[in-house]
Scaffold this motif. Structure first.
Motif, PDB file in Angstrom:
ATOM      1  N   ARG A 133       0.743  -1.088   0.245  1.00 14.04           N
ATOM      2  CA  ARG A 133      -0.049  -0.056   0.034  1.00 14.04           C
ATOM      3  C   ARG A 133       0.904   1.075   0.157  1.00 14.04           C
ATOM      4  NH1 ARG A 133      -4.499  -1.734   4.655  1.00 14.04           N
ATOM      5  NH2 ARG A 133      -5.437  -3.665   3.139  1.00 14.04           N
ATOM      6  N   GLN A 134       0.672   1.919  -0.524  1.00 13.00           N
ATOM      7  CA  GLN A 134       1.414   3.726  -0.603  1.00 13.00           C
ATOM      8  C   GLN A 134       0.915   4.183   0.074  1.00 13.00           C
ATOM      9  OE1 GLN A 134       1.240   4.579  -5.186  1.00 13.00           O
ATOM     10  NE2 GLN A 134       3.504   4.338  -4.941  1.00 13.00           N
ATOM     11  N   ILE A 135       1.856   4.977  -0.001  1.00 16.39           N
ATOM     12  CA  ILE A 135       1.411   6.560   1.262  1.00 16.39           C
ATOM     13  C   ILE A 135       1.420   7.767   0.189  1.00 16.39           C
ATOM     14  CG2 ILE A 135       2.922   7.972   2.947  1.00 16.39           C
ATOM     15  CD1 ILE A 135       4.116   5.638   3.861  1.00 16.39           C
ATOM     16  N   GLY A 136       0.402   8.506   0.132  1.00 12.94           N
ATOM     17  CA  GLY A 136       0.356   9.356  -0.561  1.00 12.94           C
ATOM     18  C   GLY A 136       0.785  10.642   0.198  1.00 12.94           C
ATOM     19  N   SER A 137       0.375  12.263  -1.230  1.00  8.66           N
ATOM     20  CA  SER A 137       0.997  13.374  -0.454  1.00  8.66           C
ATOM     21  C   SER A 137      -0.036  13.823   1.043  1.00  8.66           C
ATOM     22  CB  SER A 137       0.489  14.350  -1.343  1.00  8.66           C
ATOM     23  OG  SER A 137       1.119  14.042  -2.325  1.00  8.66           O
ATOM     24  N   PRO A 138       0.715  14.444   1.131  1.00 12.32           N
ATOM     25  CA  PRO A 138       1.189  15.234   2.982  1.00 12.32           C
ATOM     26  C   PRO A 138      -0.482  16.461   2.452  1.00 12.32           C
ATOM     27  CG  PRO A 138       2.866  16.420   2.709  1.00 12.32           C
ATOM     28  CD  PRO A 138       2.260  14.883   1.259  1.00 12.32           C
ATOM     29  N   VAL A 139      -1.329  16.640   3.650  1.00 17.35           N
ATOM     30  CA  VAL A 139      -1.869  17.396   3.822  1.00 17.35           C
ATOM     31  C   VAL A 139      -1.993  18.187   5.314  1.00 17.35           C
ATOM     32  CG1 VAL A 139      -4.387  18.447   3.228  1.00 17.35           C
ATOM     33  CG2 VAL A 139      -3.295  17.169   1.718  1.00 17.35           C
ATOM     34  N   LEU A 140      -1.746  19.719   4.684  1.00 15.22           N
ATOM     35  CA  LEU A 140      -2.176  20.046   6.326  1.00 15.22           C
ATOM     36  C   LEU A 140      -3.010  21.127   6.174  1.00 15.22           C
ATOM     37  CD1 LEU A 140      -0.402  20.692   9.060  1.00 15.22           C
ATOM     38  CD2 LEU A 140       1.021  22.996   7.707  1.00 15.22           C
ATOM     39  N   TRP A 141      -3.535  20.680   7.402  1.00 16.60           N
ATOM     40  CA  TRP A 141      -4.854  21.471   7.479  1.00 16.60           C
ATOM     41  C   TRP A 141      -5.147  21.975   8.806  1.00 16.60           C
ATOM     42  CZ3 TRP A 141      -8.833  20.023  10.980  1.00 16.60           C
ATOM     43  CH2 TRP A 141      -9.799  20.266  10.798  1.00 16.60           C
ATOM     44  N   SER A 142      -5.745  23.492   8.693  1.00 14.35           N
ATOM     45  CA  SER A 142      -5.843  24.444   9.583  1.00 14.35           C
ATOM     46  C   SER A 142      -7.908  24.141   9.792  1.00 14.35           C
ATOM     47  CB  SER A 142      -5.520  25.154  10.508  1.00 14.35           C
ATOM     48  OG  SER A 142      -4.275  25.497  10.402  1.00 14.35           O
ATOM     49  N   PRO A 143      -9.087  24.205  10.588  1.00 15.35           N
ATOM     50  CA  PRO A 143     -10.741  23.913  10.534  1.00 15.35           C
ATOM     51  C   PRO A 143     -10.230  26.248  10.118  1.00 15.35           C
ATOM     52  CG  PRO A 143      -9.577  24.045  12.757  1.00 15.35           C
ATOM     53  CD  PRO A 143      -8.650  23.733  11.955  1.00 15.35           C
ATOM     54  N   SER A 144     -11.302  26.140   8.949  1.00 16.27           N
ATOM     55  CA  SER A 144     -11.574  27.197   8.909  1.00 16.27           C
ATOM     56  C   SER A 144     -12.923  27.623   9.633  1.00 16.27           C
ATOM     57  CB  SER A 144     -12.897  27.199   7.161  1.00 16.27           C
ATOM     58  OG  SER A 144     -13.490  26.067   7.603  1.00 16.27           O
ATOM     59  N   ALA A 145     -13.318  28.797   9.974  1.00 18.08           N
ATOM     60  CA  ALA A 145     -14.469  29.652  10.998  1.00 18.08           C
ATOM     61  C   ALA A 145     -15.409  28.833  10.101  1.00 18.08           C
ATOM     62  CB  ALA A 145     -14.161  30.788  10.158  1.00 18.08           C
ATOM     63  N   GLU A 146     -16.139  27.842   9.367  1.00 16.14           N
ATOM     64  CA  GLU A 146     -17.017  27.436   8.779  1.00 16.14           C
ATOM     65  C   GLU A 146     -17.211  25.881   9.925  1.00 16.14           C
ATOM     66  OE1 GLU A 146     -19.864  25.296   5.776  1.00 16.14           O
ATOM     67  OE2 GLU A 146     -18.205  26.475   5.004  1.00 16.14           O
ATOM     68  N   GLU A 147     -15.884  25.555   9.502  1.00 10.50           N
ATOM     69  CA  GLU A 147     -15.657  24.377  10.024  1.00 10.50           C
ATOM     70  C   GLU A 147     -15.515  24.052  11.517  1.00 10.50           C
ATOM     71  OE1 GLU A 147     -13.482  22.196   6.243  1.00 10.50           O
ATOM     72  OE2 GLU A 147     -12.411  23.776   7.660  1.00 10.50           O
ATOM     73  N   GLU A 148     -14.864  24.758  12.462  1.00  8.25           N
ATOM     74  CA  GLU A 148     -15.511  25.284  12.760  1.00  8.25           C
ATOM     75  C   GLU A 148     -15.791  24.993  13.991  1.00  8.25           C
ATOM     76  OE1 GLU A 148     -12.556  27.331  16.796  1.00  8.25           O
ATOM     77  OE2 GLU A 148     -11.420  26.805  15.516  1.00  8.25           O
ATOM     78  N   ALA A 149     -16.811  26.288  13.122  1.00  7.22           N
ATOM     79  CA  ALA A 149     -18.323  26.341  14.261  1.00  7.22           C
ATOM     80  C   ALA A 149     -19.201  24.912  14.353  1.00  7.22           C
ATOM     81  CB  ALA A 149     -19.070  27.372  13.434  1.00  7.22           C
ATOM     82  N   LEU A 150     -18.875  23.654  13.065  1.00  2.00           N
ATOM     83  CA  LEU A 150     -19.841  22.686  12.871  1.00  2.00           C
ATOM     84  C   LEU A 150     -18.975  21.918  14.416  1.00  2.00           C
ATOM     85  CD1 LEU A 150     -19.700  21.801   8.771  1.00  2.00           C
ATOM     86  CD2 LEU A 150     -21.531  22.657  10.145  1.00  2.00           C
ATOM     87  N   LEU A 151     -17.617  22.138  13.996  1.00  4.86           N
ATOM     88  CA  LEU A 151     -17.658  20.551  14.878  1.00  4.86           C
ATOM     89  C   LEU A 151     -17.537  21.280  16.615  1.00  4.86           C
ATOM     90  CD1 LEU A 151     -13.388  20.819  13.329  1.00  4.86           C
ATOM     91  CD2 LEU A 151     -14.785  19.223  13.667  1.00  4.86           C
ATOM     92  N   LYS A 152     -18.032  22.685  16.510  1.00 10.10           N
ATOM     93  CA  LYS A 152     -18.252  23.274  18.491  1.00 10.10           C
ATOM     94  C   LYS A 152     -19.410  22.676  18.335  1.00 10.10           C
ATOM     95  CE  LYS A 152     -18.243  27.670  20.875  1.00 10.10           C
ATOM     96  NZ  LYS A 152     -17.905  28.861  20.899  1.00 10.10           N
ATOM     97  N   GLN A 153     -20.254  22.773  17.447  1.00 11.82           N
ATOM     98  CA  GLN A 153     -21.668  22.674  17.547  1.00 11.82           C
ATOM     99  C   GLN A 153     -22.325  21.050  18.233  1.00 11.82           C
ATOM    100  OE1 GLN A 153     -24.789  24.615  15.138  1.00 11.82           O
ATOM    101  NE2 GLN A 153     -25.706  22.503  14.417  1.00 11.82           N
ATOM    102  N   ASP A 154     -21.833  20.465  16.786  1.00 12.23           N
ATOM    103  CA  ASP A 154     -21.278  18.829  17.118  1.00 12.23           C
ATOM    104  C   ASP A 154     -21.213  18.569  19.077  1.00 12.23           C
ATOM    105  OD1 ASP A 154     -22.488  18.463  15.323  1.00 12.23           O
ATOM    106  OD2 ASP A 154     -20.776  17.679  14.024  1.00 12.23           O
ATOM    107  N   TRP A 155     -19.481  19.455  19.333  1.00 15.27           N
ATOM    108  CA  TRP A 155     -19.010  18.499  20.320  1.00 15.27           C
ATOM    109  C   TRP A 155     -19.920  19.141  21.821  1.00 15.27           C
ATOM    110  CZ3 TRP A 155     -17.096  21.734  24.931  1.00 15.27           C
ATOM    111  CH2 TRP A 155     -16.298  20.471  25.845  1.00 15.27           C
ATOM    112  N   GLU A 156     -20.261  20.343  21.603  1.00 14.75           N
ATOM    113  CA  GLU A 156     -21.234  21.241  22.331  1.00 14.75           C
ATOM    114  C   GLU A 156     -22.835  20.082  22.570  1.00 14.75           C
ATOM    115  OE1 GLU A 156     -20.088  25.066  22.656  1.00 14.75           O
ATOM    116  OE2 GLU A 156     -21.689  25.387  21.509  1.00 14.75           O
ATOM    117  N   GLU A 157     -23.416  19.859  21.451  1.00 15.32           N
ATOM    118  CA  GLU A 157     -24.274  18.911  22.189  1.00 15.32           C
ATOM    119  C   GLU A 157     -23.638  17.746  22.420  1.00 15.32           C
ATOM    120  OE1 GLU A 157     -25.890  18.948  17.938  1.00 15.32           O
ATOM    121  OE2 GLU A 157     -26.771  21.484  18.213  1.00 15.32           O
ATOM    122  N   ILE A 158     -22.647  16.929  22.267  1.00 17.00           N
ATOM    123  CA  ILE A 158     -22.306  15.252  22.384  1.00 17.00           C
ATOM    124  C   ILE A 158     -21.971  15.631  23.984  1.00 17.00           C
ATOM    125  CG2 ILE A 158     -20.718  13.725  22.242  1.00 17.00           C
ATOM    126  CD1 ILE A 158     -21.003  14.178  19.272  1.00 17.00           C
TER     127      ILE A 158
END
Length: 223
Positions: A133-158
């Motif tokens: 199995r091959q290793i792919g190209s790396p991706v460095l990611w930081s959440p956008s404001a929209e992505e963080e809002a989704l994560l925060k909402q789910d985390w708070e509800e859980i």
């Protein structure tokens, strides 16, 4: 696993190491570190991640902190098929089920782990032998404001459901991008949790996972 490589001193050095791995097979990387590749992952869950950690010099291990805490970066390997489709959810961290008074999104482990993530795609189709199995190209990611809002909402509800003693009612369908699932070697493993009316109860440990459609969006946007 053998002793890992020295941790990278800079983000640039980390990315150079990650990019140098792209195109190699897991077998080639294991051979370089003088490690025997298992036939499959049935009894070696986590082997791929450990091998990549070894090559890149990650230092956190299983601690509840970022893998490269001195760089503020978390490492995540992610299995994909030949067309780049994400094949499974991504484990983030164990969920706290008791002593959670005053815990907020901003001081949660999930928040800290997901501030900067180095994604390493790896071929995960079962028909490909593990060592090939091959290793792919790396991706460095930081959440956008929209992505963080989704994560925060789910985390708070859980976390709200956990706080009122309803952990057993939370299913993998809860949450748009983040889900809570049992996280234990077997169903005999128990941990303390908040029960009904604030009492204590014993339940299986739970972990936070990123849903595949969320990680698919991340990879598709950046690769």
């Amino acid at each position: 696993m053998k002793k890992s490589t020295q941790p990278p001193n800079t983000l640039e050095e980390l990315m150079m190491r990650a990019e140098a791995m792209a195109g190699l097979t897991l077998g080639q990387l294991a051979h370089h570190h003088q490690i025997q590749s298992p036939k499959d992952l049935k009894r070696h869950k986590g082997w791929v991640g450990q091998l990549i950690e070894l090559e890149l010099g990650a230092i956190a291990g299983s601690k509840p902190e970022q893998d490269f805490i001195h760089l503020g970066v978390e490492l995540k390997t992610i299995p994909v098929n030949q067309t780049g489709k994400v094949l499974e959810t991504t484990y983030v961290t164990v969920a706290p089920l008791s002593n959670i008074q005053g815990l907020t999104w901003e001081n949660s482990v999930v928040y800290h782990k997901l501030q900067n993530v180095l994604w390493i795609p790896v071929q995960g189709a079962r028909e490909i032998p593990l060592a090939e199995r091959q290793i792919g190209s790396p991706v460095l990611w930081s959440p956008s404001a929209e992505e963080e809002a989704l994560l925060k909402q789910d985390w708070e509800e859980i976390m709200e459901l956990i706080a009122i003693g309803k952990v057993e009612s939370i299913t993998a369908r809860h949450g748009e991008v983040l889900q809570l699932r049992p996280k234990a070697a077997n169903s005999q493993v128990l941990t303390q949790s908040i029960g009904h009316n604030g009492s204590r109860s014993q339940v299986n440990p739970r972990g936070f996972y990123l849903k595949t459609q969320f990680t698919q969006r991340i990879l598709s946007a950046l690769l």
